[in-house]
Structure formats: structure tokens, C-alpha cells
Design a protein around this motif. Structure first.
Motif, mmCIF file in Angstrom:
data_model
loop_
_atom_site.group_PDB
_atom_site.id
_atom_site.type_symbol
_atom_site.label_atom_id
_atom_site.label_comp_id
_atom_site.label_asym_id
_atom_site.label_seq_id
_atom_site.Cartn_x
_atom_site.Cartn_y
_atom_site.Cartn_z
ATOM 1 N N GLU A 112 0.830 -1.209 0.000
ATOM 2 C CA GLU A 112 0.000 0.000 0.000
ATOM 3 C C GLU A 112 0.864 1.258 0.000
ATOM 4 O OE1 GLU A 112 -2.903 0.056 3.165
ATOM 5 O OE2 GLU A 112 -3.477 -2.017 2.758
ATOM 6 N N ALA A 115 2.222 1.792 -3.470
ATOM 7 C CA ALA A 115 1.253 1.795 -4.566
ATOM 8 C C ALA A 115 1.383 3.007 -5.486
ATOM 9 C CB ALA A 115 -0.167 1.706 -4.010
ATOM 10 N N ASP A 116 1.646 4.169 -4.922
ATOM 11 C CA ASP A 116 1.725 5.384 -5.727
ATOM 12 C C ASP A 116 3.151 5.759 -6.117
ATOM 13 O OD1 ASP A 116 -1.050 5.677 -5.639
ATOM 14 O OD2 ASP A 116 -0.965 6.840 -3.780
ATOM 15 N N VAL A 117 4.109 4.909 -5.780
ATOM 16 C CA VAL A 117 5.508 5.161 -6.119
ATOM 17 C C VAL A 117 5.716 4.762 -7.581
ATOM 18 C CG1 VAL A 117 7.888 4.457 -5.611
ATOM 19 C CG2 VAL A 117 6.266 4.818 -3.749
ATOM 20 N N PRO A 118 6.369 5.611 -8.362
ATOM 21 C CA PRO A 118 6.591 5.277 -9.770
ATOM 22 C C PRO A 118 7.329 3.944 -9.934
ATOM 23 C CG PRO A 118 7.208 7.562 -9.318
ATOM 24 C CD PRO A 118 6.913 6.912 -7.997
ATOM 25 N N ARG A 122 10.142 1.896 -7.644
ATOM 26 C CA ARG A 122 9.912 0.572 -7.049
ATOM 27 C C ARG A 122 10.986 -0.413 -7.496
ATOM 28 N NH1 ARG A 122 4.562 1.526 -8.408
ATOM 29 N NH2 ARG A 122 4.611 -0.100 -10.000
#
Length: 146
Positions: A112, A115-118, A122
Motif C-alpha cells: 500500500e 502503490a503510488d511510487v513510480p 519501485r
């Protein structure tokens, strides 16, 4: 909080991320509990003094944690075949299941967070994780005895 020293910055970031993710996962156990069970899973049965030294906690802290985990059925004791005065602490099958559940919850929480990490960030984190595991694996044998 970043440090001008890249090595120190890495240690601080790893430590803060570990604390953040475990707090958010709220697995219901202390970090000492988590570390003791993970160590016993990885290294096998150990004496209480070895657990305290490896986890860098006072022996009374380790004793209290082990007693609590024994009462919950997560750990058990058996005689040490090398020293009749000592006992070996080991993870029970129920303890292995609990540790797996804690890890699943932690993995879901970290997923979670990421989730918004490019995707490229990642991928960089995954590569960094692999590097850190190699460093840890190659350095374990150089630690002073527990």
C-alpha cells in the motif's frame, strides 16, 4: 531527515521505514517479539543468553518476551544437549504460522505504501533490497559471537 553522509542516510531511512511500516501494519506485537521469532526461524533453537545478545536487549527483556511467547504457544523450551543447565528456545509450528501471518500483513502494508511510487522507483527499491540482503548474508559471519 536526511544526512550528508550517504551511509548514515541509508541506515536512518531503513530504520525509519521499518518502524513506519510495522506501526502501520499493526500486527499486534512488539518489535522485540518480531525480531526474536524471526531470528529463531532463521537460525534455529538458541539459548536465552544468545537471543538477548543477538537482539541487543537486556536479558530480563528477552526473558519476559520469551515467557510471554511461550504462554502464547509461539515458542517452546527443550533441554540443551550440550549443557544440562540450559534450555534451547525454539519456534513452535504455531509460532511459524503467526510469523508468516505477521509478514503477510506487513507485506500488504508495504505494498500500500508503494502503490503510488513510480515503477522505476519501485524497481530501484527492489534492487536496493537485493543488495542489502547480499551485504547482510556476507556479513553475518563477521559479527562478534552472540
Amino acid at each position: 531527515m536526511t544526512s550528508p553522509d550517504p551511509a548514515l542516510s541509508l541506515v536512518l531511512a531503513c530504520s525509519r521505514f521499518a518502524r513506519l511500516s510495522t506501526r502501520m501494519a499493526d500486527v499486534g506485537v512488539s518489535s522485540v517479539t518480531w525480531r526474536i521469532t524471526a531470528t529463531l526461524e532463521a537460525r534455529g533453537p538458541m539459548r536465552l543468553s544468545e537471543i538477548a545478545a543477538r537482539e541487543q536487549v537486556a536479558r530480563p527483556t528477552a526473558t519476559a518476551a520469551v515467557q510471554r511467547l511461550e504462554a502464547e504457544g509461539i515458542l517452546s523450551r527443550r533441554p540443551d544437549p550440550e549443557d544440562a543447565r540450559s534450555a534451547l528456545i525454539e519456534l513452535t509450528p504455531a509460532g511459524r504460522e503467526r510469523l508468516a501471518a505477521w509478514r503477510e500483513r506487513l507485506a500488504a502494508t508495504v505494498a500500500e505504501l508503494l502503490a503510488d511510487v513510480p515503477a522505476e522507483d519501485r524497481a530501484a527499491l527492489e534492487q536496493a533490497s537485493e543488495v542489502l540482503h547480499r551485504i547482510i548474508d556476507s556479513s553475518e559471519g563477521t559479527l562478534p559471537p552472540a
